[in-house]
Write a protein that holds these residues in place. Structure first.
Motif, short mmCIF file in Angstrom:
data_model
loop_
_atom_site.label_atom_id
_atom_site.label_comp_id
_atom_site.label_asym_id
_atom_site.label_seq_id
_atom_site.Cartn_x
_atom_site.Cartn_y
_atom_site.Cartn_z
N SER A 93 0.78 -1.32 0.03
CA SER A 93 -0.19 0.11 -0.12
C SER A 93 1.02 1.41 -0.02
CB SER A 93 -0.74 0.04 1.24
OG SER A 93 -1.80 -1.21 1.15
N THR A 119 -13.22 -2.67 1.37
CA THR A 119 -12.37 -3.37 1.98
C THR A 119 -12.91 -4.83 2.30
OG1 THR A 119 -11.00 -1.68 2.96
CG2 THR A 119 -10.73 -3.86 3.82
N LYS A 123 -12.23 -8.45 0.41
CA LYS A 123 -11.61 -9.56 0.71
C LYS A 123 -12.39 -10.70 0.75
CE LYS A 123 -8.47 -7.28 3.29
NZ LYS A 123 -7.03 -7.69 2.92
#
Length: 275
Positions: A93, A119, A123
């Motif tokens: 990142s 996020t 995932k």
């Protein structure tokens, strides 16, 4: 420009060194150190007992190897990989953010809630995507070849994800862009997959983790990044047929989310934000 950034160079060097020393080094220690040592010790035990029967000729060799590997993986390699993996994600990142800034890109501002939603969706999506890859590889005869081809696109998706996320490109358009331009992205992912596909698991993970920062840098600097959304619209008229490689996972995940929405009362607008 990226090579002139001390932050990118240092972060990449640390990441490569960590993965090669801890993960690849541990695998080499097991293969060329602990296993041969256990064999030599077993041979001595046989000799001390007055037996001429060698360990290598016995079923005990496979049992000893299995025991040594099980202990080594559970007490060392798997836990240390978990820690290294978490470090890798943070470093990726950081590298992607610095590279994107140096390339002149401006990140789309998102609220904390939007970031959390994306996020969570990612995932879930990538876990199911990996399951799809392994399921494809189980298909008789053609499975390994299909899995290899799928891995090419998957490697590209991983690399371009960071910049596309900072651009605010919805995941549906990211997937469609790759599926319409699969030849380009298959070529982009070929070096990474060729370097990792045929190795044992942890060797492959270490090599992949070491190569991946350079993939992020290449993807961030690629012309494919500059107008992803506009290109998505243009590619609709291209004669190259679309390769719907990600559609099974995308459809499955979204249907599962709609089921959760219906049964647990989750906001429809929030679910759409994830997609």
């Amino acid at each position: 420009a990226f090579a002139k950034s001390s932050e990118i160079v240092v972060a990449t060097a640390k990441l490569v060194a960590t993965n090669l020393v801890l993960i690849l080094g541990s695998e080499l220690l097991l293969t060329h150190g602990l296993l041969p040592l256990s064999h030599a010790y077993g041979e001595r035990l046989y000799a001390a007992a007055g037996s001429s029967y060698e360990l290598s000729d016995s079923w005990l060799e496979s049992m000893v190897d299995l025991s040594v590997k099980s202990v080594f993986y559970t007490t060392w390699l798997v836990p240390i990989w978990g820690l290294v993996w978490a470090t890798n994600l943070s470093a990726y990142s950081e590298i992607a953010s610095k590279a994107y800034g140096l390339s002149g890109g401006k990140s789309v501002s998102q609220s904390i809630e939007q970031v959390a939603q994306e996020t969570i969706y990612h995932k879930i999506f990538f876990v199911v995507l990996l399951l799809q890859k392994y399921a494809v590889q189980l298909v008789p005869i053609v499975g390994r070849y299909a899995g290899f081809a799928f891995s090419l696109l998957l490697a590209s998706l991983y690399a371009f994800e960071y910049a596309w996320s900072m651009q605010g490109v919805p995941i549906s358009k990211r997937l469609s862009y790759i599926e319409h331009n699969w030849a380009y992205f298959a070529g982009f992912g070929t070096p990474t997959v060729m370097a990792t596909f045929f190795w044992p698991l942890f060797v492959s993970l270490a090599v992949y983790a070491s190569i991946f920062p350079f993939c992020i840098l290449l993807a961030t600097n690629s012309a494919a990044i500059e107008s992803a959304q506009a290109a998505h619209q243009r590619c609709r008229g291209v004669d190259v047929p679309k390769l719907p490689a990600f559609q099974p996972t995308y459809t499955l995940v979204n249907r599962a989310l709609r089921w959760v929405e219906r049964n647990f009362g989750l906001s429809a607008s929030r679910m759409r934000a994830w997609r």
